[in-house]
Design an enzyme around this catalytic site. Structure first.
Site, PDB file in Angstrom:
ATOM      1  N   SER A 120     -57.941  42.136  68.430  1.00  0.00           N
ATOM      2  CA  SER A 120     -59.088  42.793  69.045  1.00  0.00           C
ATOM      3  C   SER A 120     -58.872  42.977  70.531  1.00  0.00           C
ATOM      4  O   SER A 120     -58.191  42.189  71.176  1.00  0.00           O
ATOM      5  CB  SER A 120     -60.359  41.974  68.840  1.00  0.00           C
ATOM      6  OG  SER A 120     -61.415  42.587  69.557  1.00  0.00           O
ATOM      7  N   LYS A 174     -61.452  38.345  61.667  1.00  0.00           N
ATOM      8  CA  LYS A 174     -61.540  39.583  62.467  1.00  0.00           C
ATOM      9  C   LYS A 174     -62.675  40.463  61.932  1.00  0.00           C
ATOM     10  O   LYS A 174     -63.387  41.113  62.714  1.00  0.00           O
ATOM     11  CB  LYS A 174     -60.196  40.338  62.422  1.00  0.00           C
ATOM     12  CG  LYS A 174     -60.246  41.724  63.094  1.00  0.00           C
ATOM     13  CD  LYS A 174     -60.492  41.627  64.575  1.00  0.00           C
ATOM     14  CE  LYS A 174     -60.989  42.812  65.334  1.00  0.00           C
ATOM     15  NZ  LYS A 174     -60.697  44.147  65.017  1.00  0.00           N
ATOM     16  N   HIS A 177     -65.771  39.105  63.239  1.00  0.00           N
ATOM     17  CA  HIS A 177     -65.800  39.482  64.667  1.00  0.00           C
ATOM     18  C   HIS A 177     -66.384  40.890  64.804  1.00  0.00           C
ATOM     19  O   HIS A 177     -67.262  41.153  65.620  1.00  0.00           O
ATOM     20  CB  HIS A 177     -64.388  39.423  65.255  1.00  0.00           C
ATOM     21  CG  HIS A 177     -64.229  40.154  66.555  1.00  0.00           C
ATOM     22  ND1 HIS A 177     -64.150  41.534  66.629  1.00  0.00           N
ATOM     23  CD2 HIS A 177     -64.164  39.720  67.824  1.00  0.00           C
ATOM     24  CE1 HIS A 177     -64.046  41.907  67.895  1.00  0.00           C
ATOM     25  NE2 HIS A 177     -64.040  40.819  68.645  1.00  0.00           N
ATOM     26  N   ASN A 178     -65.901  41.804  63.994  1.00  0.00           N
ATOM     27  CA  ASN A 178     -66.376  43.187  64.086  1.00  0.00           C
ATOM     28  C   ASN A 178     -67.843  43.313  63.691  1.00  0.00           C
ATOM     29  O   ASN A 178     -68.589  44.063  64.306  1.00  0.00           O
ATOM     30  CB  ASN A 178     -65.514  44.111  63.214  1.00  0.00           C
ATOM     31  CG  ASN A 178     -64.220  44.489  63.904  1.00  0.00           C
ATOM     32  OD1 ASN A 178     -63.722  43.733  64.730  1.00  0.00           O
ATOM     33  ND2 ASN A 178     -63.682  45.635  63.572  1.00  0.00           N
ATOM     34  N   GLU A 181     -69.692  42.206  66.518  1.00  0.00           N
ATOM     35  CA  GLU A 181     -69.596  43.280  67.529  1.00  0.00           C
ATOM     36  C   GLU A 181     -70.698  44.336  67.251  1.00  0.00           C
ATOM     37  O   GLU A 181     -71.402  44.762  68.167  1.00  0.00           O
ATOM     38  CB  GLU A 181     -68.199  43.894  67.425  1.00  0.00           C
ATOM     39  CG  GLU A 181     -67.949  45.156  68.229  1.00  0.00           C
ATOM     40  CD  GLU A 181     -66.547  45.728  67.920  1.00  0.00           C
ATOM     41  OE1 GLU A 181     -65.554  44.972  68.040  1.00  0.00           O
ATOM     42  OE2 GLU A 181     -66.447  46.920  67.562  1.00  0.00           O
TER      43      GLU A 181
END
Ligand code: 6PG
Length: 480
Positions: A120, A174, A177-178, A181
């Site tokens: 990222s 990940k 994480h997104n 986000e």
């Protein structure tokens, strides 16, 4: 052929350190890269997969930075015949974690090692070091650790990279994480909407507010860039943002997180709302038509204390963010249980502290919470976050109440508060749901301990003949 010199091979062109051998399917891009970005560096080019492999020291380490999906499988198939036992293929794209689990298994069965690494940071991450979240074949980690940790962003001398876990764990983290986000971005967008449509502020004033917030508990990359974005002017001197069509795009990682949450049975409501808000935004034509025929409340000018309101909004954003991360970590915890992964939650928070899109000071506090107690059921049980949520609560409620009166949608703020109120409720109205299920479908229910009697037996699946008409046959499985 000369001696291998490369420490790591790169498929797809991005920027890295070390002696990199770079290959791209469009070989003219390799030449352009060597002549420009890579000029004067130790980066070497390769014009075929075979040449790439021949230039690498063993065990060979090859990173794929290609579009997630069939391209990854395609390059793996091209590489395989040239590789030897112990060589490592690393997928640095936004691959869906079930694919990574599959690829790890397939390659391991052939004696090769596979790493699916979350990467990222966008362009800035590529330049100043990304956040790296590698997972996959554990035997690969010692061989790539040094390169990965040196390439990653550093915060207080610590790399934003550590081994996440087996199989698809790196890409799973990940993905979350997104999703987070998406949630952070939606919360910021709602705050902007409240300041713009509610308080009637200009983009410059809103930018100043975001800049102030960036000095406090909300200090983060996304708040910082939002202030810069709001200050940005078009050629006519007007802010650019209102000229941007309000239809959000998405590539699917937020949606994957929401789907994963539904599959795991975890109430990750804020990310879900953030994805749905993008879906609603894309119904532009329909919204235009609806806006002509559906009226909201009469718009009333704000008569309260603006300074207090803006402080409340900061607290609402902070509290909602606490809920979003609480939910995200609950999801990872449940999935780790389901898939047998051992995830290091403090380590994950540390990996996200720098280099990535959600980087923030806040993640340092999350790392500290899990450092104190790696078995934390949720962040709301941590003293620091428990106190922070309590402190934020009055302002958070005032903001949502005002937004509702104004008719300004706050799906992320509101769902965060609804989760908070649900999570802290010893009793929720699921008793009535159970009664309804039993009434219409004999789906059975259980009795509250202490309320048992001859008909309502503790621990048993009970069916009641609610109408006097039904039989005594109940559905066979009880599912809480
Ligand atoms: C990152 C980002 C990145 C993501 C984009 C776009 O961590 O660098 O998460 O991986 O692809 O932010 O995502 P959407 O197009 O879905 O908004």
């Amino acid at each position: 052929m000369s001696q291998p010199v490369g420490d790591i091979g790169l498929i797809g062109l991005a920027v890295m350190g070390f002696t990199v051998v770079a290959y791209n399917r469009t070989t003219s891009k390799v030449d352009a890269f060597l002549a420009n970005e890579a000029k004067g560096t130790k980066i070497q080019g390769a014009h075929s997969v075979e040449e790439l492999v021949s230039k690498l020291k063993r065990p060979r380490k090859i990173i794929l930075l290609v579009k997630a999906g069939p391209a990854v499988d395609d390059f793996i198939r091209q590489l395989e015949p040239h590789l030897e036992k112990g060589d490592i293929i690393i997928d640095g794209g936004n691959s869906h974690y079930p694919d990574t689990i599959r690829r790890s298994k397939e390659l391991e069965s052939k004696g090769l090692l596979f790493v699916g690494s979350g990467v990222s940071g966008g362009e800035e991450g590529a330049r100043y070091g990304p956040s790296l979240m590698p997972g996959g074949s554990p035997a690969a980690w010692p061989a790539i650790k040094e390169i990965f940790q040196a390439t990653a962003a550093q915060v207080n001398g610590e790399p934003c990279c550590d081994w996440v876990g087996e199989g698809g764990a790196g890409h799973y983290v990940k993905m979350v994480h997104n999703g987070i986000e998406y949630g952070d971005m939606q919360l910021i967008a709602e705050a902007y909407d409240i300041l713009k449509r509610g308080l009637g502020l200009h983009e410059d004033e809103i930018a100043d507010i975001f800049n102030n917030w960036n000095k406090g508990v909300l200090d983060s990359f996304l708040i910082e860039i939002t202030a810069n974005i709001l200050k940005f002017k078009d050629d006519d001197g007007e802010p650019l943002v209102p000229k941007i069509l309000d239809q959000a795009g998405q590539k699917g990682t937020g949606k994957w997180t929401a789907i994963a949450a539904l599959d795991a049975g975890m109430p990750v409501t804020l990310i879900g709302e953030a994805v749905f808000a993008r879906c609603l935004s894309s119904l532009k034509e329909e919204r235009i038509r609806a806006s002509k025929v559906i009226a909201g409340p009469q718009k009333e000018a704000f008569k309260g204390d603006k300074k207090q309101f803006i402080d409340d909004l900061e607290q609402a954003l902070y509290a909602s963010k606490i809920i979003s991360y609480t939910q995200g970590f609950m999801l990872m915890r449940q999935t780790a249980k389901d898939l047998g992964w051992t995830l290091n939650y403090a380590g994950i928070a540390r990996m996200w502290r720098g280099g990535c899109i959600i980087k923030s000071v806040f993640l340092g506090d999350i790392a500290a919470a899990y450092q104190k107690n790696s078995n934390l059921e949720s962040l709301l049980f941590d003293d620091f976050f428990n106190k922070a949520a309590h402190k934020a609560q009055p302002g958070w409620r005032r903001i949502i109440a005002q937004a509702v009166l104004w008719g300004i949608p706050t799906p992320a703020f509101s769902t965060a508060l609804a989760f908070f109120d649900g999570y802290r409720s010893e009793v929720v109205p699921a008793n009535l749901l159970q009664a309804q299920r039993d009434y219409f479908g004999a789906h059975t229910f259980r009795v509250v301990p202490g309320k048992e009697n001859t008909k309502l037996k503790l621990g048993e699946d009970i069916h009641i003949n609610w109408t006097g008409r039904g039989g005594n046959v109940s559905a066979s499985s009880y599912s809480a």
